[in-house]
Design a protein around this motif. Sequence first.
Motif, PDB file in Angstrom:
ATOM      1  N   ASN A 268      59.096  15.657  71.291  1.00  0.00           N
ATOM      2  CA  ASN A 268      58.991  14.780  72.457  1.00  0.00           C
ATOM      3  C   ASN A 268      60.334  14.252  72.943  1.00  0.00           C
ATOM      4  N   ILE A 269      61.273  15.159  73.105  1.00  0.00           N
ATOM      5  CA  ILE A 269      62.559  14.741  73.648  1.00  0.00           C
ATOM      6  C   ILE A 269      62.396  14.440  75.136  1.00  0.00           C
ATOM      7  N   ARG A 270      62.938  13.310  75.549  1.00  0.00           N
ATOM      8  CA  ARG A 270      62.775  12.886  76.951  1.00  0.00           C
ATOM      9  C   ARG A 270      63.606  13.791  77.869  1.00  0.00           C
ATOM     10  N   LEU A 271      62.897  14.502  78.728  1.00  0.00           N
ATOM     11  CA  LEU A 271      63.544  15.502  79.575  1.00  0.00           C
ATOM     12  C   LEU A 271      63.460  15.090  81.034  1.00  0.00           C
ATOM     13  N   GLY A 272      64.565  15.278  81.731  1.00  0.00           N
ATOM     14  CA  GLY A 272      64.549  15.081  83.167  1.00  0.00           C
ATOM     15  C   GLY A 272      64.751  16.437  83.852  1.00  0.00           C
ATOM     16  N   ILE A 273      64.143  16.603  85.022  1.00  0.00           N
ATOM     17  CA  ILE A 273      64.263  17.903  85.698  1.00  0.00           C
ATOM     18  C   ILE A 273      64.771  17.710  87.121  1.00  0.00           C
ATOM     19  N   LEU A 274      65.766  18.526  87.434  1.00  0.00           N
ATOM     20  CA  LEU A 274      66.260  18.547  88.821  1.00  0.00           C
ATOM     21  C   LEU A 274      65.984  19.952  89.349  1.00  0.00           C
ATOM     22  N   ASP A 275      64.866  20.080  90.033  1.00  0.00           N
ATOM     23  CA  ASP A 275      64.455  21.396  90.542  1.00  0.00           C
ATOM     24  C   ASP A 275      64.930  21.516  91.981  1.00  0.00           C
ATOM     25  N   GLN A 276      65.973  22.348  92.187  1.00  0.00           N
ATOM     26  CA  GLN A 276      66.484  22.515  93.551  1.00  0.00           C
ATOM     27  C   GLN A 276      65.861  23.724  94.230  1.00  0.00           C
TER      28      GLN A 276
ATOM     29  N   SER B 176      55.860  22.859  75.829  1.00  0.00           N
ATOM     30  CA  SER B 176      56.219  22.919  74.406  1.00  0.00           C
ATOM     31  C   SER B 176      56.166  21.514  73.799  1.00  0.00           C
ATOM     32  N   ASP B 177      56.130  21.483  72.460  1.00  0.00           N
ATOM     33  CA  ASP B 177      56.100  20.188  71.754  1.00  0.00           C
ATOM     34  C   ASP B 177      57.442  19.468  71.822  1.00  0.00           C
ATOM     35  N   TYR B 178      58.484  20.250  72.055  1.00  0.00           N
ATOM     36  CA  TYR B 178      59.818  19.670  71.961  1.00  0.00           C
ATOM     37  C   TYR B 178      60.099  18.653  73.061  1.00  0.00           C
ATOM     38  N   PHE B 179      59.593  18.943  74.252  1.00  0.00           N
ATOM     39  CA  PHE B 179      60.002  18.128  75.385  1.00  0.00           C
ATOM     40  C   PHE B 179      58.834  17.369  75.992  1.00  0.00           C
ATOM     41  N   GLU B 180      59.221  16.276  76.574  1.00  0.00           N
ATOM     42  CA  GLU B 180      58.235  15.473  77.282  1.00  0.00           C
ATOM     43  C   GLU B 180      58.885  15.146  78.624  1.00  0.00           C
ATOM     44  N   LEU B 181      58.237  15.559  79.712  1.00  0.00           N
ATOM     45  CA  LEU B 181      58.839  15.361  81.032  1.00  0.00           C
ATOM     46  C   LEU B 181      58.783  13.886  81.391  1.00  0.00           C
ATOM     47  N   ARG B 182      59.964  13.320  81.639  1.00  0.00           N
ATOM     48  CA  ARG B 182      60.015  11.902  81.952  1.00  0.00           C
ATOM     49  C   ARG B 182      60.190  11.659  83.452  1.00  0.00           C
ATOM     50  N   THR B 183      61.042  12.475  84.033  1.00  0.00           N
ATOM     51  CA  THR B 183      61.323  12.200  85.442  1.00  0.00           C
ATOM     52  C   THR B 183      61.734  13.474  86.161  1.00  0.00           C
ATOM     53  N   GLU B 184      61.333  13.556  87.408  1.00  0.00           N
ATOM     54  CA  GLU B 184      61.823  14.643  88.253  1.00  0.00           C
ATOM     55  C   GLU B 184      62.801  14.030  89.236  1.00  0.00           C
ATOM     56  N   MET B 185      63.957  14.635  89.295  1.00  0.00           N
ATOM     57  CA  MET B 185      65.008  14.024  90.113  1.00  0.00           C
ATOM     58  C   MET B 185      65.289  14.909  91.315  1.00  0.00           C
ATOM     59  N   ASP B 186      65.937  14.373  92.314  1.00  0.00           N
ATOM     60  CA  ASP B 186      66.290  15.226  93.437  1.00  0.00           C
ATOM     61  C   ASP B 186      67.784  15.176  93.788  1.00  0.00           C
ATOM     62  N   ARG B 187      68.536  14.326  93.093  1.00  0.00           N
ATOM     63  CA  ARG B 187      69.983  14.306  93.318  1.00  0.00           C
ATOM     64  C   ARG B 187      70.682  14.464  91.976  1.00  0.00           C
ATOM     65  N   PHE B 188      71.837  15.123  91.987  1.00  0.00           N
ATOM     66  CA  PHE B 188      72.583  15.373  90.765  1.00  0.00           C
ATOM     67  C   PHE B 188      73.031  14.064  90.104  1.00  0.00           C
ATOM     68  N   SER B 189      73.382  13.098  90.963  1.00  0.00           N
ATOM     69  CA  SER B 189      73.896  11.839  90.436  1.00  0.00           C
ATOM     70  C   SER B 189      72.860  11.082  89.590  1.00  0.00           C
ATOM     71  N   GLN B 190      71.625  11.363  89.833  1.00  0.00           N
ATOM     72  CA  GLN B 190      70.575  10.646  89.089  1.00  0.00           C
ATOM     73  C   GLN B 190      70.604  10.991  87.591  1.00  0.00           C
ATOM     74  N   ILE B 191      71.120  12.187  87.304  1.00  0.00           N
ATOM     75  CA  ILE B 191      71.115  12.631  85.905  1.00  0.00           C
ATOM     76  C   ILE B 191      71.929  11.674  85.040  1.00  0.00           C
ATOM     77  N   GLU B 192      73.151  11.414  85.481  1.00  0.00           N
ATOM     78  CA  GLU B 192      74.001  10.557  84.668  1.00  0.00           C
ATOM     79  C   GLU B 192      73.425   9.149  84.568  1.00  0.00           C
TER      80      GLU B 192
END
Lengths: 336, 366
Positions: free
Chosen positions: B46-54, B70-86
């Motif tokens: 359950n690693i907290r994963l963020g996704i930026l799908d362009q 998969s068991d490894y990841f858990e989708l936390r947020t979908e982002m739309d700008r690169f800056s959101q990742i940091e």
Amino acid sequence: MTSQMADVIIRASALSKTYSVKEGRARKQVQALRSFDLEVKTGEMFGLIGPDGAGKTTFMRILCGLLLPDSGQVAVLGFDPVTQQHKIKQDIGYMPQRFSLYQDLTVEENLNFFTDIFQVPRQERSARTQRLLEFSRLGPFSKRRAGALSGGMKQKLALSCTLIHTPKLLILDEPTTGVDPVSRGEFWDILGELQQQGVTILVSTPYMDEAARCDRVALTYAGQILALGTPDQIAGQFPHQLVRIFTRQPYDVAAALRQLEILHSVELYGDHVTVALDDPVTVVEIIRKNLDKRGYSYTSIDSGQADLEDTFVYLMRQLSQATQPELGNDLDSHAK
Amino acid sequence: MSNLISIARKEFIHIRRDARSLLIIILMPLLQVMLYGYAIDMDVKNIRLGILDQSHTPASRELIRKFTGSDYFELRTEMDRFSQIEENFRKRKIKAALVIPADYATSIQREATTPVQLLIDGSDSNTGSIVLNASRQLLSLASFESSAAARAPLQIRHSIWYNPEQKSSHFIVPGLIAVLMMMICALLTSISITREKETGTLEQILVTPVKPYQIIIGKVIPYVVLATLDAFLVLEFGRILFGVPMTGSPLLLLIFSLIFLMAALALGILISTVARTQQVAMMMALMGTMLPSIMLSGFIFPVASMPLILRLISKAIPATHFLVIIRGILLKGNGFLVLWPYALYLFLLSFVLIAISIKRFKVRLD
């Protein structure tokens, strides 16, 4: 063993032992025993008297094979405790100065443990334990943990544990230090009974009243024997006349008298000052005049008989002044 | 013989009346199994994963499903700008971010390789490398499915043996037995022998007919019994709570455990011949036996990745060898033929240590 040998149960000659002690950063050599000679006869109650550091504990530990002497000979019950330690273990009982039983075990469990490791025959066990409990008056406390006993009871328990294998020789290192006077008396009564049963006892004590109960005593100081003999013989070795000055200002009086070169020694006690002198008639007059001149009051000046302690203190003073003059002041006060 | 029994019996009374050692002996196994078994769970889930799908195409959504499924990841947020990742990294909202480029769908059809970006919060390096591994697996699976078979000629079909679910408890619990045995045998015995020195009781026993080896062995017997009991307790707790298997022979394990116990006891006795006070003995036992057993034996950290000097120390530590033995028996079902060299080393080591300590154990006080 010849019959002459059997007479002497402990024989030590020219024993020396040096420790290296850390003092701050430096290491210092301390001579615990200097050419120590001693013989203890079978059946006697022998007292080792002396202040802390006199070498009493070291000597006893050497007798038990717990320490090795640097030089000299020693025989206990005819055996060498250095090389034949196992041969004497069944016949000696040793009581260390510090309480060395298991505090978390009960009186009974401690006794049972020593019964076990001395391999007391099965059929004799309960009889012996019972007798010791009775003898030490610890019967009512047999279920109490050793740590919860009073000082006197602890010592009696320790003695009982060293008696469980009916040793021929008891070596007791200051068994009554820190014990109240009533319990001390009781403890020595027990020792007297043991002696009558034929046990030889070597006991060390800082108390002069206890020393007086011994058949013979050795006065020890700084690893040497200052005097040896019956308490009366030793008291008789006092080489001068003795005078006691009772006063409310013992400290001032002692200080004043120390300036009189005619006196051989001046010792300060709680309520009096003891002076060693020759020719009392003239000298006491000099003392009176001196004290009157300074305005010190005194209730009486009695000439008396030197006792064991007077002799011991006198001899100790002579020795310390001869060897280490700076130590002389350590001996200034004696509580009687 | 009777002397041994009386000393051992006395020692049992000491232990029974000393709340501290009782606590260590009874509660420690349970506590340790719980702590190590549950808390030090090195299986990362359950690693907290963020996704930026362009890309926003069916193909990109397919890839995302691979991750979230998969068991490894858990989708936390979908982002739309690169800056959101940091920003999300900083707020600890996500631990990893997957960036799918805008031309993903077309590239995957036409190009030989299609870059997909994975950003990982490396402040926890352990988790980071696990995320990387997991992502590689998922991506290789995805690339295999999304392309023609001819484009991926090599394919790993892995299968993990002996611990198929890769449960860390199966790895930890056997190691715990080693650590606990070390603690009881080395720590408690060294303290208990030093206590006799410190309280002066040794002075009293040394003038009795008891022989020094009888004192040592007699005092050690209760701890052997208790340590064996504790090993059994840990195994049972491990089986009940985590299903740790017993694949090999329990008898072989018992025999080899006793050899390991000997080595641990020898260390404890050796310490007690050096230390003058219980405090010193405790410090020496903690630093000299417990710490290496935990850190350098491969109990938690793999020995292979240590620098040479630590690897050499590790080779000398009894626990390292016992870990091979106990994991081998529990997980792999190894038998005597495989494990005897490790047991032999332990045996020789304890023999040497005991010889040294009996030589060092003084019948006298100075």
